[in-house]
Write an enzyme that holds these catalytic residues in place. Structure first.
Site, mmCIF file in Angstrom:
data_model
loop_
_atom_site.group_PDB
_atom_site.id
_atom_site.type_symbol
_atom_site.label_atom_id
_atom_site.label_comp_id
_atom_site.label_asym_id
_atom_site.label_seq_id
_atom_site.Cartn_x
_atom_site.Cartn_y
_atom_site.Cartn_z
ATOM 1 C CG ASP A 254 9.226 -5.782 5.577
ATOM 2 O OD1 ASP A 254 8.132 -5.206 5.709
ATOM 3 O OD2 ASP A 254 10.123 -5.731 6.436
ATOM 4 C CE LYS B 59 15.521 4.103 -4.093
ATOM 5 N NZ LYS B 59 14.255 4.362 -3.401
ATOM 6 C CG HIS C 37 17.257 -1.080 -0.897
ATOM 7 N ND1 HIS C 37 17.386 0.137 -1.546
ATOM 8 C CD2 HIS C 37 16.085 -1.008 -0.206
ATOM 9 C CE1 HIS C 37 16.337 0.894 -1.244
ATOM 10 N NE2 HIS C 37 15.537 0.228 -0.444
ATOM 11 N NE ARG C 38 11.531 -1.604 -2.959
ATOM 12 C CZ ARG C 38 11.913 -0.510 -2.266
ATOM 13 N NH1 ARG C 38 12.428 0.526 -2.875
ATOM 14 N NH2 ARG C 38 11.772 -0.472 -0.959
ATOM 15 C CG HIS D 118 -2.005 -1.046 1.152
ATOM 16 N ND1 HIS D 118 -1.755 -2.383 1.402
ATOM 17 C CD2 HIS D 118 -3.322 -0.963 0.850
ATOM 18 C CE1 HIS D 118 -2.874 -3.072 1.248
ATOM 19 N NE2 HIS D 118 -3.841 -2.232 0.914
ATOM 20 C CG PHE E 190 9.677 6.017 -1.526
ATOM 21 C CD1 PHE E 190 10.287 5.455 -2.627
ATOM 22 C CD2 PHE E 190 9.485 5.222 -0.395
ATOM 23 C CE1 PHE E 190 10.711 4.125 -2.613
ATOM 24 C CE2 PHE E 190 9.885 3.886 -0.368
ATOM 25 C CZ PHE E 190 10.507 3.336 -1.490
ATOM 26 C CG ASP F 193 14.797 7.259 -1.621
ATOM 27 O OD1 ASP F 193 15.492 6.313 -1.214
ATOM 28 O OD2 ASP F 193 13.874 7.112 -2.458
HETATM 29 P P1 IMP Z 1 7.592 -1.613 5.166
HETATM 30 O O1 IMP Z 1 8.484 -2.452 4.318
HETATM 31 O O2 IMP Z 1 6.255 -1.407 4.555
HETATM 32 O O3 IMP Z 1 7.575 -2.045 6.587
HETATM 33 O O4 IMP Z 1 8.176 -0.139 5.177
HETATM 34 C C1 IMP Z 1 9.470 0.121 4.813
HETATM 35 C C2 IMP Z 1 9.814 1.583 5.060
HETATM 36 O O5 IMP Z 1 11.227 1.705 4.856
HETATM 37 C C3 IMP Z 1 9.169 2.517 4.071
HETATM 38 O O6 IMP Z 1 8.025 3.098 4.560
HETATM 39 C C4 IMP Z 1 10.254 3.558 3.912
HETATM 40 O O7 IMP Z 1 10.152 4.392 4.996
HETATM 41 C C5 IMP Z 1 11.545 2.841 4.123
HETATM 42 N N1 IMP Z 1 12.122 2.479 2.835
HETATM 43 C C6 IMP Z 1 12.147 1.241 2.267
HETATM 44 N N2 IMP Z 1 12.727 1.294 1.059
HETATM 45 C C7 IMP Z 1 13.064 2.584 0.864
HETATM 46 C C8 IMP Z 1 13.678 3.244 -0.235
HETATM 47 O O8 IMP Z 1 13.994 2.683 -1.282
HETATM 48 N N3 IMP Z 1 13.858 4.553 -0.056
HETATM 49 C C9 IMP Z 1 13.508 5.227 1.071
HETATM 50 N N4 IMP Z 1 12.893 4.673 2.100
HETATM 51 C C10 IMP Z 1 12.683 3.345 2.004
#
Ligand code: IMP
Length: 215
Positions: A80, A188, A201-202, A20, A165, A168
């Site tokens: 996650d 990125k 990372h993603r 979401h 987001f 970042d």
């Molecule tokens: P969850 O995986 O939904 O528990 O939330 C992960 C949280 O980590 C996100 O809401 C972001 O705050 C942060 N996060 C994860 N990946 C990124 C990214 O690629 N850039 C910036 N913040 C990230």
């Protein structure tokens, strides 16, 4: 990280992106696009968000992918992720989203982390080491699961840039002059044409996933 399963399964047809989070959804759609996989989000299907009761990124990715696959009857793809700061013992880690909720928004959460580092005398980049982690899970309706994990290392700097987001703007990956907040999505992700390692990372976790489950 390799899946625990030795026989990998190919992802075909339609997939649910079990998030979401708008920023993650955009990045996951961008990463899937070249493979011709049609993606529908958990939000579009009106799926509820399960409680993230796991103690690791991989466990929480699995919880989200499994919940979406059970309800939708489609292969479901979840991320996650979070930011781990060395001088804070790895926090906020799996609580990255929660810290932003507690402080009100991401600029405040970045301010909290920066203040905590300053209070500990961590001023120089070498004292402000951090990494992002992305755990990706794909779960099929029959319960088959594939998981992958990617990391990117860097340091915490003053927030710069309006792109991206979450956290970042204050994360500068090693070997780069720009923060993730100053990079375009393509920069990125940083996926080289020659197949060598991506940047984020993603995208790194996705490269592993693509090698096993796509194409
Ligand atoms: P969850 O995986 O939904 O528990 O939330 C992960 C949280 O980590 C996100 O809401 C972001 O705050 C942060 N996060 C994860 N990946 C990124 C990214 O690629 N850039 C910036 N913040 C990230």
């Amino acid at each position: 990280m390799m899946s625990a399963h030795t026989a990998h399964r190919k992802l075909e047809g339609r997939v649910v992106i079990a998030t979401h989070n708008a920023g993650k959804l955009r990045e996951m759609k961008e990463l899937l696009a070249p493979y011709g996989i049609a993606a529908v989000s958990a939000g579009e299907l009106g799926l509820a968000e399960p409680d993230e009761t796991g103690t690791t990124f991989l466990a929480n990715a699995e919880i989200k992918a499994r919940a979406a696959a059970d309800v939708s009857g489609l292969p479901s793809f979840a991320d996650d992720s979070g930011l781990c700061v060395d001088a804070l013992g790895g926090d906020p880690g799996i609580y990255s989203a929660r810290w932003a909720k507690e402080t009100g928004d991401f600029p405040s959460a970045m301010g909290r982390i920066t203040d905590m580092l300053s209070e500990r005398g961590a001023i120089e980049p070498a004292q402000r080491r951090a990494h992002f982690v992305s755990a990706l899970a794909i779960c099929w309706p029959d319960g088959h699961l594939e998981t992958f994990e990617g990391k990117v290392f860097g340091f915490i700097d003053k927030p710069r840039g309006e792109k991206g987001f979450g956290y970042d703007p204050f994360f500068q990956p090693d070997g780069h002059e720009l923060t993730f907040g100053e990079m375009s999505s393509e920069e990125k992700h940083g996926i080289p044409a020659d197949g060598s390692q991506a940047l984020s990372h993603r995208a790194r976790a996705f490269q592993m996933l693509a090698g096993k489950c796509l194409g």
